[in-house]
Design an enzyme around this catalytic site. Structure first.
Site, PDB file in Angstrom:
ATOM      1  N   HIS A 169       0.829  -1.218   0.000  1.00 57.45           N
ATOM      2  CA  HIS A 169       0.000   0.000   0.000  1.00 57.45           C
ATOM      3  C   HIS A 169       0.858   1.262   0.000  1.00 57.45           C
ATOM      4  O   HIS A 169       0.421   2.307   0.488  1.00 57.45           O
ATOM      5  CB  HIS A 169      -0.945   0.035   1.211  1.00 57.45           C
ATOM      6  CG  HIS A 169      -1.683  -1.239   1.456  1.00 57.45           C
ATOM      7  ND1 HIS A 169      -2.936  -1.478   0.957  1.00 57.45           N
ATOM      8  CD2 HIS A 169      -1.321  -2.357   2.134  1.00 57.45           C
ATOM      9  CE1 HIS A 169      -3.333  -2.690   1.336  1.00 57.45           C
ATOM     10  NE2 HIS A 169      -2.360  -3.252   2.040  1.00 57.45           N
ATOM     11  N   GLU A 224      10.240   8.031 -16.764  1.00 57.87           N
ATOM     12  CA  GLU A 224       8.882   8.557 -16.967  1.00 57.87           C
ATOM     13  C   GLU A 224       8.353   8.178 -18.352  1.00 57.87           C
ATOM     14  O   GLU A 224       7.196   7.789 -18.512  1.00 57.87           O
ATOM     15  CB  GLU A 224       8.872  10.082 -16.842  1.00 57.87           C
ATOM     16  CG  GLU A 224       9.055  10.598 -15.432  1.00 57.87           C
ATOM     17  CD  GLU A 224       9.153  12.119 -15.431  1.00 57.87           C
ATOM     18  OE1 GLU A 224       8.157  12.767 -15.121  1.00 57.87           O
ATOM     19  OE2 GLU A 224      10.234  12.654 -15.753  1.00 57.87           O
ATOM     20  N   LYS A 236      16.488  21.670 -10.970  1.00 58.14           N
ATOM     21  CA  LYS A 236      15.801  20.415 -11.269  1.00 58.14           C
ATOM     22  C   LYS A 236      16.656  19.402 -12.019  1.00 58.14           C
ATOM     23  O   LYS A 236      17.453  19.738 -12.874  1.00 58.14           O
ATOM     24  CB  LYS A 236      14.561  20.691 -12.121  1.00 58.14           C
ATOM     25  CG  LYS A 236      13.494  21.453 -11.362  1.00 58.14           C
ATOM     26  CD  LYS A 236      12.597  20.539 -10.580  1.00 58.14           C
ATOM     27  CE  LYS A 236      11.559  19.932 -11.501  1.00 58.14           C
ATOM     28  NZ  LYS A 236      10.766  18.963 -10.799  1.00 58.14           N
ATOM     29  N   SER A 269      15.238  21.543 -16.117  1.00 63.38           N
ATOM     30  CA  SER A 269      14.038  22.325 -16.355  1.00 63.38           C
ATOM     31  C   SER A 269      14.435  23.637 -17.006  1.00 63.38           C
ATOM     32  O   SER A 269      15.500  24.182 -16.705  1.00 63.38           O
ATOM     33  CB  SER A 269      13.333  22.586 -15.024  1.00 63.38           C
ATOM     34  OG  SER A 269      12.529  23.747 -15.115  1.00 63.38           O
TER      35      SER A 269
END
Ligand code: ARG
Length: 464
Positions: free
Chosen positions: A156, A290, A283, A277
């Site tokens: 979970h 992804e 970043k 970024s």
């Protein structure tokens, strides 16, 4: 330009229809297999004395020339020629004259395209096998370095029990092992020869399909000519196997995204696989995992396209089936790309062991060990669970960890607890207690690693 099938037509094809029906812009990739199958078909026709040996020699020579032109990118593609099969045949005719027309004896584009596609997919399956094995090698290398690295095992997405990082990675080894088994099994069903079914009913010529199958490395021949030209199960099966591969990749990719987030900082991904970024200078984004995660979606979509494409089609060949190529080609391109990206990324992962360990200690992850300890004192597990739960509540109230809870405090909750409890509540004791087959104890993990290393090595020795 006159069509190879133009005899029956009084008017020329509508130009838009030519564009609408053409598949050359995507089926061109089948040319090496189209030519290879044509050469074997042609030699079979000569062996069976359906055409003369000189005719065969001239056709084979011409096909080899067409192959060279295609390899060099010299053959212009024309929508009026529909597909790769027509391009090859029409160029052959330009090169060697009307004898080229004998190549299509005892065959049709229906059995031809099914043969080409099976040969191409067989090759792709073999490449996938290789690639998956390489990825397993990379995972195994990483796992070998991290048998004793402990992180919180989750259920979970909540801290559950501490586990060895190698054990966690071995779970992915198992998934890839199943993926490879699926590919091995479906390869056999891909690898059946449709050629010789002709349009749908077979042919009056005395062909030898078994010889053709043997020459092209097929495991057998499609037994029913109608099934031979109608069947696309092998495409769908491969798309399903690829979907599971991408599903496994997406779960791994998701974990890489989570683990590399500053929220956890379990790992750092190699710079070469991340991007920055355009606005936030600090970043470092995990774009590669992804994208792998994202690309799984399009592969699942292709599986559904293929199922829908084939649903309720009457026997035998229907032109609808030309639409099988783009989804399966894109499926394979996507899986191969994702496979390569992950395999090259894995060796560049650096693991922050301390952060993993610290996270594993949070959330009372050894509470089960406390319950298991009480079971050792002959307390039924359900009761032991209740007692350990009360202990966890106390820790939350007193803001301490289970192994910091003084013995006297523990004994107030249950007098059967002794001083031998504390050593069992450390993370490494918890991990090493799980010695059951397939468990996370360091020794069990080392055994699993050795078994994988051995099986991968024996495969590479067998040249599999
Ligand atoms: N380009 C076609 C396909 O991919 C080849 C078979 C065409 N057959 C036909 N009868 N028009 O399915």
């Amino acid at each position: 330009m006159s069509k190879l099938w133009g005899g029956r037509f009084a008017q020329t094809t509508d130009q838009f229809v030519e564009q609408f029906t053409a598949s050359i812009h995507y089926d061109a990739r089948l040319y090496p297999w189209d030519i290879r199958a044509s050469i074997v078909h042609c030699r079979m026709l000569a062996r069976q004395q359906i055409i003369r040996q000189e005719e065969c020699d001239s056709i084979v020579h011409g096909l080899q020339q067409v192959q060279k032109e295609l390899e060099a990118g010299q053959l212009p593609f024309r929508e009026s020629l529909e597909d790769i099969h027509m391009h090859v045949e029409s160029r052959l005719k330009e090169l060697i004259g009307p004898v080229a027309g004998k190549l299509h004896t005892a065959r049709s584009r229906n059995d031809q395209v099914a043969t080409d596609l099976r040969l191409y997919l067989r090759d792709q399956v073999d490449q996938l096998q290789d690639g998956l094995r390489r990825m397993q090698g990379a995972l195994l290398d990483l796992a070998n370095q991290h048998v004793e690295t402990i992180l919180p095992g989750m259920t979970h997405l909540q801290n559950a029990q501490p586990v060895s990082l190698a054990h966690h990675l071995l779970a992915y080894m198992e998934m890839l092992q199943r993926d490879r088994a699926r590919l091995r099994e479906l390869r056999f069903r891909i690898n059946q020869l449709p050629l010789g079914a002709a349009a749908l009913a077979g042919t009056p010529f005395p062909i030898d399909r078994h010889w053709v199958a043997e020459q092209l490395g097929f495991d057998g021949i499609c037994r029913n000519s109608m099934d031979a030209v109608s069947d696309r199960d092998f495409v769908i099966e491969l798309a399903a196997a690829c979907s599971l591969i991408m599903l496994h990749f997406s779960r791994f990719a998701e974990e890489l995204v989570l683990w590399s987030s500053p929220l956890l900082s379990f790992i750092e991904l190699p710079d070469g696989f991340c991007t920055g970024s355009s606005i936030m200078p600090q970043k470092k984004n995990p774009d590669v995992p992804e994208l792998v995660r994202g690309k799984s979606g399009r592969v699942f979509g292709h599986l559904f396209s293929l199922l829908t494409l084939m649903k309720a089609l009457p026997l035998s060949y229907n032109r609808d089936m030309q639409e099988d190529k783009e989804p399966i080609f894109d499926t394979l391109d996507t899986v191969q790309g994702s496979l390569r990206a992950l395999t090259e990324l894995i060796p560049g992962i650096s693991v922050h062991k301390e952060n993993m360990l610290q996270a594993a200690a949070a959330g009372f992850t050894t509470a089960t060990d406390l319950a298991d300890y009480l079971v050792g004192k002959n307390i039924p597990f359900r009761e032991a669970h209740e007692i350990a739960g009360r202990m966890v509540r106390l820790c939350i109230e007193q803001n301490c960890t289970l192994d910091n809870l003084p013995l006297t405090t523990m004994q107030q909750i249950d007098a059967r607890i002794d001083s031998d409890v504390h050593p069992l509540l450390t993370l490494s004791a918890s991990v090493n207690a799980r010695r059951s087959a397939g468990g996370t104890a360091f020794a069990a993990v080392r055994e699993a690693l050795a078994a994988f290393a051995k099986s991968l090595e024996s495969e590479s020795m067998a040249g599999l």
